[in-house]
Structure formats: C-alpha cells, structure tokens
Design a protein around this motif. Structure first.
Motif, PDB file in Angstrom:
ATOM      1  N   VAL A   1      -9.503   1.869  18.799  1.00 43.71           N
ATOM      2  CA  VAL A   1      -8.194   1.824  18.687  1.00 43.71           C
ATOM      3  C   VAL A   1      -8.329   0.719  18.617  1.00 43.71           C
ATOM      4  O   VAL A   1      -7.443  -0.515  17.780  1.00 43.71           O
ATOM      5  N   ASN A   2      -8.791   0.345  20.017  1.00 42.56           N
ATOM      6  CA  ASN A   2      -8.268  -1.289  20.852  1.00 42.56           C
ATOM      7  C   ASN A   2      -8.615  -2.365  19.520  1.00 42.56           C
ATOM      8  O   ASN A   2      -8.212  -3.516  19.924  1.00 42.56           O
ATOM      9  N   HIS A   3      -9.679  -2.407  18.812  1.00 37.71           N
ATOM     10  CA  HIS A   3     -10.291  -3.278  18.470  1.00 37.71           C
ATOM     11  C   HIS A   3     -10.313  -3.059  17.601  1.00 37.71           C
ATOM     12  O   HIS A   3     -10.862  -3.264  16.183  1.00 37.71           O
ATOM     13  N   SER A   4      -9.544  -2.333  16.506  1.00 34.78           N
ATOM     14  CA  SER A   4      -9.018  -1.827  15.380  1.00 34.78           C
ATOM     15  C   SER A   4     -10.082  -1.531  14.229  1.00 34.78           C
ATOM     16  O   SER A   4     -10.205  -1.900  12.992  1.00 34.78           O
TER      17      SER A   4
ATOM     18  N   LEU B   1      -4.381   2.430  31.929  1.00 27.86           N
ATOM     19  CA  LEU B   1      -6.119   1.901  31.723  1.00 27.86           C
ATOM     20  C   LEU B   1      -5.981   1.768  33.270  1.00 27.86           C
ATOM     21  O   LEU B   1      -6.871   1.800  33.743  1.00 27.86           O
TER      22      LEU B   1
ATOM     23  N   ASN C   1       0.730   2.790  11.022  1.00 23.84           N
ATOM     24  CA  ASN C   1      -0.543   1.886  11.706  1.00 23.84           C
ATOM     25  C   ASN C   1      -2.015   1.744  10.862  1.00 23.84           C
ATOM     26  O   ASN C   1      -2.370   1.016  11.367  1.00 23.84           O
TER      27      ASN C   1
ATOM     28  N   ASN D   1       2.089  -1.714  19.064  1.00 24.14           N
ATOM     29  CA  ASN D   1       2.650  -2.062  17.795  1.00 24.14           C
ATOM     30  C   ASN D   1       4.171  -1.216  17.037  1.00 24.14           C
ATOM     31  O   ASN D   1       5.271  -1.632  17.284  1.00 24.14           O
ATOM     32  N   ASP D   2       4.521   0.265  17.466  1.00 23.98           N
ATOM     33  CA  ASP D   2       5.575   1.021  16.852  1.00 23.98           C
ATOM     34  C   ASP D   2       6.232   0.847  18.796  1.00 23.98           C
ATOM     35  O   ASP D   2       7.740   0.862  18.018  1.00 23.98           O
TER      36      ASP D   2
ATOM     37  N   HIS E   1      -2.301  -0.142   8.329  1.00 22.10           N
ATOM     38  CA  HIS E   1      -2.916  -1.590   7.569  1.00 22.10           C
ATOM     39  C   HIS E   1      -3.393  -2.158   9.009  1.00 22.10           C
ATOM     40  O   HIS E   1      -3.881  -3.511   9.282  1.00 22.10           O
ATOM     41  N   LEU E   2      -2.898  -1.650  10.204  1.00 20.12           N
ATOM     42  CA  LEU E   2      -3.716  -2.270  11.433  1.00 20.12           C
ATOM     43  C   LEU E   2      -5.387  -2.593  11.640  1.00 20.12           C
ATOM     44  O   LEU E   2      -6.162  -3.161  12.018  1.00 20.12           O
ATOM     45  N   ILE E   3      -5.927  -1.192  11.020  1.00  9.32           N
ATOM     46  CA  ILE E   3      -7.430  -1.053  10.667  1.00  9.32           C
ATOM     47  C   ILE E   3      -7.943  -1.354   9.812  1.00  9.32           C
ATOM     48  O   ILE E   3      -9.184  -2.237   9.325  1.00  9.32           O
TER      49      ILE E   3
ATOM     50  N   PRO F   1      -0.909   2.073  26.562  1.00 11.32           N
ATOM     51  CA  PRO F   1      -1.108   0.920  26.098  1.00 11.32           C
ATOM     52  C   PRO F   1      -2.597   0.619  25.103  1.00 11.32           C
ATOM     53  O   PRO F   1      -3.650   0.499  25.023  1.00 11.32           O
ATOM     54  N   THR F   2      -2.469   1.216  23.680  1.00  5.74           N
ATOM     55  CA  THR F   2      -2.915   1.293  22.790  1.00  5.74           C
ATOM     56  C   THR F   2      -2.701   0.094  21.612  1.00  5.74           C
ATOM     57  O   THR F   2      -1.301  -0.305  21.500  1.00  5.74           O
ATOM     58  N   VAL F   3      -3.584   0.060  20.672  1.00  4.73           N
ATOM     59  CA  VAL F   3      -2.950  -1.283  19.290  1.00  4.73           C
ATOM     60  C   VAL F   3      -1.604  -0.246  19.109  1.00  4.73           C
ATOM     61  O   VAL F   3      -0.687  -1.366  18.890  1.00  4.73           O
ATOM     62  N   PHE F   4      -1.851   0.596  18.593  1.00  2.00           N
ATOM     63  CA  PHE F   4      -1.336   1.007  18.295  1.00  2.00           C
ATOM     64  C   PHE F   4       0.059   1.779  18.566  1.00  2.00           C
ATOM     65  O   PHE F   4       1.589   1.100  18.485  1.00  2.00           O
TER      66      PHE F   4
ATOM     67  N   TYR G   1      -1.706  -5.505  27.657  1.00  2.68           N
ATOM     68  CA  TYR G   1      -1.235  -6.804  27.422  1.00  2.68           C
ATOM     69  C   TYR G   1       0.415  -6.160  26.816  1.00  2.68           C
ATOM     70  O   TYR G   1       0.638  -6.896  26.590  1.00  2.68           O
TER      71      TYR G   1
ATOM     72  N   THR H   1      -4.770   9.256  12.803  1.00  2.00           N
ATOM     73  CA  THR H   1      -4.637   7.973  11.690  1.00  2.00           C
ATOM     74  C   THR H   1      -5.733   7.673  12.824  1.00  2.00           C
ATOM     75  O   THR H   1      -6.910   7.227  11.938  1.00  2.00           O
TER      76      THR H   1
ATOM     77  N   ILE I   1     -10.247   5.501  21.918  1.00  2.00           N
ATOM     78  CA  ILE I   1      -9.409   4.542  22.432  1.00  2.00           C
ATOM     79  C   ILE I   1      -9.833   3.084  22.326  1.00  2.00           C
ATOM     80  O   ILE I   1      -9.015   1.993  21.493  1.00  2.00           O
TER      81      ILE I   1
END
Lengths: 280, 295
Positions: B263-266, A217, B44, A193-194, B46-48, A187-190, A222, B16, B260
């Motif tokens: 990462v989740n807040h880019s 966690l 990944n 996305n992947d 580009h997400l940041i 559960p991370t943005v990365f 999401y 990353t 973590i």
C-alpha cells in the motif's frame, strides 16, 4: 466537552478510540452515529437497553381524491413517486421524507404515515451512557436517526460522537454538534490521503481538531511530518501491537489496562487543550 | 461484461487491497480489465493505478442545492420551519446537509419577477473522470470536500465505466463501507458481490448487515476472510455463520506485513512474489472468476 471522532478512511480505529475515550471519563455519553454499521455496542454492551423505533413520515395517496395531475411525480427530486395504471405509486425506500409532495398536491390527496427506518437503543455500560442508532438493512437514509440521537443527547455536557467513515452528511451532523474533532488515521498512503480529505471538510467548519495516529509502526512516519508542516496537533500515537488488535477484535476495552488507559488519558487532555475554555 | 463488486460493511477490512490485486491479475490475462472506484467519498484506487494514464473523458458532477438570494430574502423563517434536513438555519443554507428536495423553494412566500428568494441551483460538486491506464479503463470521481456520495454520483461512475469498457469481459468495482444509499446504488446491476470479512466481532456484525442488504437486492454473493489467522476462533465462527447462510467462503487470506508495504509503495500486493497473502489472493481471484463465469 463534545468530541466528534472521524477518519475519512474506514477501519482506522474510530470506534476503538471512541469507546475507550468514553470509558475513561466519569460521566460521558457515547453516541454511535455510524448508523449503517454500528459497532460501539459490542464494546459497551448495555444493561436493559431501552428500544425506540425511528420512523419517518412518507406519503400515501388517497386515490379517490387524486386527479392524476402528476405534480407530485414531477416535483420529487428522488424519483420516489411514479405514475402507472392511472395512479401514483410510492417507492417507500427511495423517499427522503421531505414532505414536499403533500404540501404541493392541489387536490390535498396526499397524507403522510409513519414508516420505520431503524431504531435507537439507549442504556448504560458501567458508568458510560450509551446511545446507539441502527438503520435497517435495505434502507437508504440514516440521517433522521442521527438527528434524533443528537437532539436527545444534547443535555449531556460530555459526549463522544462516533461518526461514520467518509465525509457525507452523516459526518457533517457530528461535526456541527461537536466542540472539537478527533481525526483517527493510520500511517499508510490510503490513511494519509483520506485524512487530508477530511481535514478540508473540518476547515470549512472552523472546528478545532487534532490527529490520532493509530497502528503506528515507527517514530518517523510522514503523517507526523505532514502535521508538523500544517501546524496540526498530534493528540496521541497508538502503537501497532498484536495484543491491542486481539483485544479490539474481541470487543474488549483496552482502557481497562493501565498502560493503554494512559494513552487515552493523554489524548483527552490534549484534546481539551485545543479548545479555549470560553467556547465550552 | 460481468461486473464484480467488492464490499465489506466495515471499513478497512481490505477491499481496496483485494480490488487492486484483482485488477493487476486481470491485466496479466487475455482481456484487458476495466475498473471503477465507487468509494467516491474517499477514493483510493487512483493512488495505485495512475501509471500511463490518459484521460478519456472528464465531466462535472452536479447536485441540486438550495441557494438563498439575500438581496430580497425577508428572513421570514418559513423555509427553516419546513426543512426536514436541518439544512436551513437563520436564513443560511448548509449545503452539506441540504438534500436538494426543493421544499424551501416551494414554501418561500417571497417572489420577485417570478423568482423565489430561495431556489434550487445546480451546484458543481466535483469531477467524474474516465482514463486509460496501463491496467485498463478506469472510472472514478473526485468530489469536493463534504459533497457526499449520492446514488446519482455512484450511478454515473458505473455508467461511465460501461460506456468505455469495450471488449473487457470483467469489471472490478471497489465499493465503500456501510450499507446505505451509496452501497445500494453500487449493488444495483452488478453480477456478483465479494464480501471481505476479518475475524473481529465488529466485522462479523457488519457482515450480517451487508449480507441482508445484498440479499434484499437479490444479487449473488461470495466471501473471503482476510487476516484469518489473527483469530482462528473467530474465523471458525465466520465459517459457521456463512455455512448457515449459504454464503460460500472462497478463501482465507493470512495476515501479511507486506500488504502494508505494498500500500505504501502504491502497488498491488500480488506484485510481491514472496508474499503469503498474495498467493491466497491469486487463488481467490481464480475462484471468483469461476463463480462469475458460471453466472
């Protein structure tokens, strides 16, 4: 049932899920298709493994027959052939062993010889049949190793195919062989996305698939919302726990402990429920 | 311009996280950064770094793939017999297994007006983009699903970066996991490789393989241990291994839950002043730059 385990992002826990899923079954084969960096054997060390080198056929040019027409150099899509000093030069590790140059050569000046790119080790860990492919460092192409492993293990009805990250042809080979796929994400943005990139790939092949959320966690992440909206089954959630991280870092099987074994049993049961019996 | 490539062998060790922090730290320096994402399968960065982005260049990735013209293919099976990639099955091409070698076209016996029933065609497999961001020039690629990273795509991402980087003195390149074709292409031509290891048997086994690969290509390498305090025993073993193999470990970075969250807040984790990991990444950045400048 044959299950391919994928992820998109690296390090989400493919090998962790794969070795434990193989271990909780009575008669399963674990096939490590991540031939560039295989790690399953660290968790499932084999007794008296048999070792088989994997060779591919690459060209060599018989200079006495070659008339320097360079048709082979022009044909090679991978720039593995060059022409210098009045002769054809073969760049061994760029060759994709397609065999085209030999077929094409008007002088029949090209012969093929075996060239070692890696190996396959096969053996048993307790009740698990283990097949582990390994590409030699410096080699470009592991596809031939995966093809051979998949062909050799085809008779095993129950298989876990531990794939590489990303969505390259290596992953596609695993998907094509599988009855269903498990996508391991975190559960991370990365991770999310992947996972979405990987889902697009799976949809192209029309394979049933489900999600495993690793290093989970909290209860409201999401990834779960996304899966609910897209009607994708979450097969299991594995909590982010220091104890699990330590077991995994040290090459131990979590499924040897009853509380974790239950998570993998539920995951396997849910995976089976996604595949209609007539397709097995 | 000096190029720094971040690799690990194993995925998920923090490539990353470290790359994005370095990019953010370079921005605070005197010269603007330029950076590239060579993990083109699942990029990944580009997400940041999409803030303030203006596109400088966009082009299409093309790869050669076999295409069958079903209007005159006789399904004789000769191409399937000769295809060593397993991409031909019952007169249908699997474009995700096809490597574009051209053997099928070579052996196809069916010819109509000078065209074979199976021919190679240039297929659009995605887009390359170079953009100007708040953090500097950024080169990346977005491939279509299953297109697969090839040496060609990686080379293009790096060349795009080189042609737009201007005055930048340092380029940070985020690599992909593994040791095969895409990684070898990313290593070609860089000045220094930073290997990110974590204290696990898997990561240590992969370190051995990636180090062999880097050494074969004769590119200097340094390393760091991420989440080192998770297993002090294994971190100690990594130290010993690196000593034996003359691989300098520049820093040990502690586990930090803020990573973590970042990462989740880019955001790059070095944006968080109170993060213990960020302090060590800053120190790693300084030492890596020193290494790079001495080369």
């Amino acid at each position: 049932m044959k299950i391919a385990v994928l992820s998109g992002k690296g390090g989400t826990g493919k090998t962790f899920v794969s070795v434990n899923l193989a271990y909780i079954q009575d008669h399963a084969a674990y096939v490590d298709c991540d031939v560039e960096v295989p790690n399953g054997h660290l968790f499932l060390p084999m007794d008296r493994a048999s070792f088989e080198p994997v060779d591919v056929m690459i060209p060599s040019v018989q200079t006495d027959r070659c008339n320097g027409c360079r048709a082979c150099v022009d044909f090679c899509a991978f720039h593995a052939l060059g022409y210098a000093g009045g002769q054809v030069i073969v760049f061994d590790n760029l060759c994709h062993n397609c065999g085209g140059c030999r077929l094409l050569c008007p002088q029949k000046a090209i012969i093929e010889h075996p060239y070692n790119i890696g190996s396959i080790r096969t053996g048993n860990f307790e009740h698990v049949h283990v097949v582990s492919g390994s590409l030699n460092p410096g080699q470009m192409q592991g596809s031939a190793i995966i093809r051979r492993m998949i062909a050799q293990t085809r008779p095993f009805p129950n298989q876990i195919l531990d794939c590489s990250p990303g969505n390259s042809c290596h992953v596609v080979q695993g998907i094509l062989e599988a009855d269903m796929c498990i996508l391991v994400t975190e559960p991370t943005v990365f991770g999310a996305n992947d996972m979405r990139i990987c889902i697009e790939l799976l949809k192209l092949y029309n394979k049933p698939f489900g999600i495993v959320i690793n290093k989970s966690l909290d209860t409201r992440n999401y990834i779960k919302t996304f899966c609910r909206e897209q009607h994708i089954k979450v097969l299991a959630e594995i909590p982010l726990q220091p104890e699990l991280a330590v077991l995994n870092a040290n090459g131990q099987l979590a499924a040897k402990q009853p509380e974790y074994r239950r998570i993998f049993q539920k995951m396997l049961k849910n995976a089976h429920s996604l595949v209609a019996p007539q397709n097995l | 311009m000096k190029q720094l490539l971040i690799l690990s062998g194993k995925g998920g060790t923090g490539k990353t996280t470290i790359a994005s922090s370095f990019i953010s730290l370079l921005k605070q320096g005197e010269t603007p950064a330029c950076f590239a994402d060579c993990d083109v399968d699942v990029p990944n960065l580009h997400l940041i770094f999409s803030d303030g982005e203006t596109c400088l260049s966009q082009s299409t990735c093309f790869n050669r793939r076999a295409v069958i013209d079903q209007s005159f293919c006789t399904h004789c099976g000769v191409c399937e017999e000769h295809c060593r990639s397993g991409a031909m099955k019952n007169g249908v091409v699997n474009p995700y297994l096809c490597e574009g070698c051209g053997v099928c076209e070579l052996v196809c016996p069916v010819n109509r007006d000078g065209h074979k029933a199976v021919q190679l065609a240039e297929i659009n497999t995605g887009d390359y983009t170079v953009s100007d961001t708040d953090f500097g020039i950024f080169s990346t690629a977005q491939l279509k699903s299953g297109a697969g990273a090839t040496g060609k795509t990686i080379n293009a991402v790096k060349q795009n970066l080189a042609s737009f980087c201007g005055e930048s003195q340092v380029a940070v390149i985020d690599g992909s996991p593994g040791i095969g074709c895409p990684i070898i292409s990313s290593i070609a031509g860089v000045d220094l490789v930073l290997l990110v290891v974590e204290p696990s048997l898997s990561s240590m086994s992969d370190l051995e393989r990636i180090l062999k690969t880097v050494r074969q290509l004769k590119v200097p390498a340094v390393a760091c241990i991420n989440r080192a305090d998770i297993s002090p025993e294994l971190s100690q073993q990594i130290q010993l291994y690196c000593q034996e193999h003359e691989l300098p470990i520049l820093e040990e970075i502690p586990f930090d839950p803020l990573v973590i969250r970042a990462v989740n807040h880019s955001r790059p984790v070095v944006d968080y002043d109170n993060s213990p990991a960020a302090q060590h990444i800053r120190s790693l950045f300084e030492k890596t730059l020193q290494h790079l400048q001495q080369l």
